[in-house]
Design a protein around this motif. Structure first.
Motif, short mmCIF file in Angstrom:
data_model
loop_
_atom_site.label_atom_id
_atom_site.label_comp_id
_atom_site.label_asym_id
_atom_site.label_seq_id
_atom_site.Cartn_x
_atom_site.Cartn_y
_atom_site.Cartn_z
N LEU A 132 0.83 -1.21 0.00
CA LEU A 132 0.00 0.00 0.00
C LEU A 132 0.86 1.25 0.00
CD1 LEU A 132 -2.77 1.34 0.16
CD2 LEU A 132 -2.69 1.07 2.65
N ALA A 133 1.92 1.25 0.79
CA ALA A 133 2.81 2.42 0.86
C ALA A 133 3.51 2.66 -0.47
CB ALA A 133 3.83 2.23 1.97
N SER A 134 3.76 1.59 -1.23
CA SER A 134 4.54 1.69 -2.46
C SER A 134 3.85 2.49 -3.54
CB SER A 134 4.84 0.28 -3.00
OG SER A 134 5.62 -0.45 -2.10
N ARG A 135 2.53 2.43 -3.60
CA ARG A 135 1.87 2.95 -4.80
C ARG A 135 1.42 4.41 -4.68
NH1 ARG A 135 -3.19 -1.24 -4.47
NH2 ARG A 135 -4.54 -0.10 -3.01
N ALA A 176 11.88 -0.94 -3.04
CA ALA A 176 11.80 0.48 -3.44
C ALA A 176 10.61 1.16 -2.78
CB ALA A 176 11.69 0.58 -4.96
N GLY A 177 9.51 0.43 -2.64
CA GLY A 177 8.31 1.01 -2.06
C GLY A 177 8.46 1.36 -0.60
N VAL A 178 9.02 0.45 0.19
CA VAL A 178 9.14 0.73 1.62
C VAL A 178 10.09 1.89 1.87
CG1 VAL A 178 8.56 -1.63 2.30
CG2 VAL A 178 10.96 -1.00 1.98
N ALA A 179 11.04 2.08 0.96
CA ALA A 179 11.98 3.20 1.12
C ALA A 179 11.28 4.55 1.01
CB ALA A 179 13.10 3.09 0.08
N ARG A 180 10.06 4.58 0.45
CA ARG A 180 9.33 5.83 0.26
C ARG A 180 8.43 6.16 1.45
NH1 ARG A 180 6.32 4.82 -5.25
NH2 ARG A 180 5.85 7.05 -5.13
N VAL A 181 8.37 5.27 2.44
CA VAL A 181 7.51 5.52 3.61
C VAL A 181 8.07 6.69 4.40
CG1 VAL A 181 6.60 4.57 5.76
CG2 VAL A 181 6.80 3.10 3.73
N THR A 234 14.30 5.79 6.03
CA THR A 234 14.94 6.86 6.79
C THR A 234 14.28 7.01 8.16
OG1 THR A 234 15.47 8.03 4.75
CG2 THR A 234 15.53 9.31 6.80
N GLY A 235 15.10 6.96 9.21
CA GLY A 235 14.59 7.17 10.56
C GLY A 235 13.93 5.98 11.20
N ALA A 236 13.86 4.85 10.51
CA ALA A 236 13.21 3.67 11.10
C ALA A 236 14.00 3.15 12.28
CB ALA A 236 13.06 2.57 10.05
N GLU A 237 13.30 2.53 13.21
CA GLU A 237 13.91 1.96 14.39
C GLU A 237 13.77 0.44 14.34
OE1 GLU A 237 14.14 3.26 19.02
OE2 GLU A 237 12.15 3.17 18.14
N LEU A 238 14.80 -0.27 14.74
CA LEU A 238 14.78 -1.72 14.75
C LEU A 238 14.74 -2.23 16.18
CD1 LEU A 238 15.06 -4.49 13.33
CD2 LEU A 238 17.54 -4.20 13.47
N VAL A 239 13.83 -3.18 16.43
CA VAL A 239 13.71 -3.82 17.74
C VAL A 239 13.91 -5.32 17.55
CG1 VAL A 239 12.20 -4.28 19.70
CG2 VAL A 239 12.07 -2.09 18.52
N VAL A 240 14.87 -5.88 18.26
CA VAL A 240 15.11 -7.32 18.23
C VAL A 240 14.67 -7.90 19.57
CG1 VAL A 240 16.82 -9.17 18.01
CG2 VAL A 240 17.05 -7.07 16.64
N VAL A 241 13.80 -8.90 19.52
CA VAL A 241 13.29 -9.54 20.74
C VAL A 241 14.10 -10.82 20.97
CG1 VAL A 241 11.27 -10.42 21.96
CG2 VAL A 241 11.01 -8.63 20.22
N PRO A 242 15.00 -10.85 21.96
CA PRO A 242 15.85 -12.03 22.17
C PRO A 242 15.04 -13.29 22.44
CG PRO A 242 16.67 -10.15 23.41
CD PRO A 242 15.31 -9.77 22.90
#
Length: 368
Positions: free
Chosen positions: A181-184, A280-285, A313-321
């Protein structure tokens, strides 16, 4: 990246046994080892309280139906009043109940939730466009339009900081629907969505030739349905869907929803995921994005989450051990807390308790 310390379940199942060492026939020894393994899984701590497929009973949930542009009828569930609005999109071969443990916590914290069955899953039908990722994006957009995604979710001035739309969370294939959805139309996406949480998902899946043909044929076979419906065998077959400390009710939930999803639906959407490329699409979010993954996810591994995080850009990553692919049922406290953080300011306290509330805050380590 955030490393979120989650309280693990006791013990780590290995399930290894040697027929020669026991002096018994290998087949019998293997069967007994599997039974011991399942008993261990049955005793493990279950954060869902034995309800990994939670239909939100007792929360005054309302049922609804949304029609997608191609005629697909989407079964929708709403619960909660006030607070932020969360729209939760489930995984391949799941249904809306997979998000139930998280939704119950969100409602208990004073928020609104909307869950829906993806096309061909649960009580939803398949429309004229069939089983393609773009149709899943149409479905998500129809749900957002129906529930009032614009201006009803993320509050200004908080950590979410989005445009005021709903907080949308997609688990696995649900995250792919969000990406499609974000891509288009990024502008329209930003008007509907205030923040995104991508849970155990991917932007590409690669399988070609014989591997692809074999995967889609096997995944649709009726014998696999029968195997999944056998309590012991079904749990063993989906073992890789969860992390290092399996819970039997979680494994049976995964096997049950898999077997309940028709074979042609499983195969058709698997083929669609093999065809996708959402990089490419997610990079435009442009709205705030949190990417969440279990450290032991074998379906959409942490490396894929890191690629998605790096593309936005600006995304945050969370890893759940210790967690695997089924984060909404393996770690509902962690996921619900991340969703609430994405929504920004806290709502007023609910007038009455609506179920389990998130666990106390866990200390986080943050770095850019």
């Amino acid at each position: 990246m955030i490393e979120w310390k989650q309280r693990g379940n006791p013990g780590k199942a290995s399930g290894k046994a040697s027929g020669k060492a026991s002096g018994k026939a290998p087949g019998k020894a293997s069967g007994k080892a599997s039974s011991r393994l399942v008993r261990r899984w049955d005793r493990a701590h279950d954060p869902t309280g034995g309800l990994p497929l939670d239909d939100l009973e007792g929360l005054g949930a309302a049922l609804d139906t949304v029609r997608s542009p191609d005629g697909a009828e989407l079964a929708l569930v709403r619960a909660g009043q006030g607070g932020a609005l969360f729209v939760l999109s489930h995984c391949w071969t799941g249904d809306h109940r997979v998000w139930g443990p998280v939704a119950r916590r969100l409602v208990g914290a004073g928020h609104r939730v909307v869950l829906y069955d993806q096309r061909g899953h649960g009580a939803s039908t398949v429309g004229a466009r069939g089983l393609v990722l773009d149709a899943l994006a149409d479905d998500l957009e129809a749900v957002l339009e129906r529930v009032g995604g614009c201006g009803s979710g993320v509050g200004g001035g908080g950590s979410g900081g989005g445009s005021g739309g709903a907080v949308v969370a997609g688990h696995s294939m649900g995250g792919m629907a969000v990406g499609a959805l974000a891509s288009r139309d990024p502008g329209r996406f930003e008007r509907l969505v205030g923040a995104v949480v991508l849970v155990a998902t991917s932007s590409t899946l690669e399988a070609k030739g014989v591997r692809r043909r074999t995967a889609t044929r096997v995944i649709a076979h009726r014998h696999l349905d029968r195997a999944m419906r056998r309590p012991l065998l079904g749990a063993l077959l989906v073992r890789d869907y969860v992390g290092e400390s399996p819970v039997l009710s979680h494994l049976r939930a995964v096997a049950d929803t898999f077997a309940s999803t028709p074979g042609p639906i499983r195969a058709g959407l698997l083929a669609a995921m093999f065809d996708m490329d959402l990089r490419a699409g997610v990079a435009r979010v442009s709205v705030p994005v949190t990417v969440v993954v279990g450290s032991h996810d074998k379906i959409t591994p942490p490396d894929e989450a890191r690629r998605i995080k790096g593309a936005i850009t600006g995304a945050e990553l969370v890893v759940v051990p210790g967690a695997g692919h089924m984060l909404p049922i393996e770690a509902p406290d962690v996921v619900s807390r991340l969703l609430i953080q994405s929504a920004g300011p806290k709502p007023a306290p609910p007038t009455q308790s609506a179920g389990p509330k998130p666990a106390p805050p866990i200390a986080l380590q943050r770095s850019s």
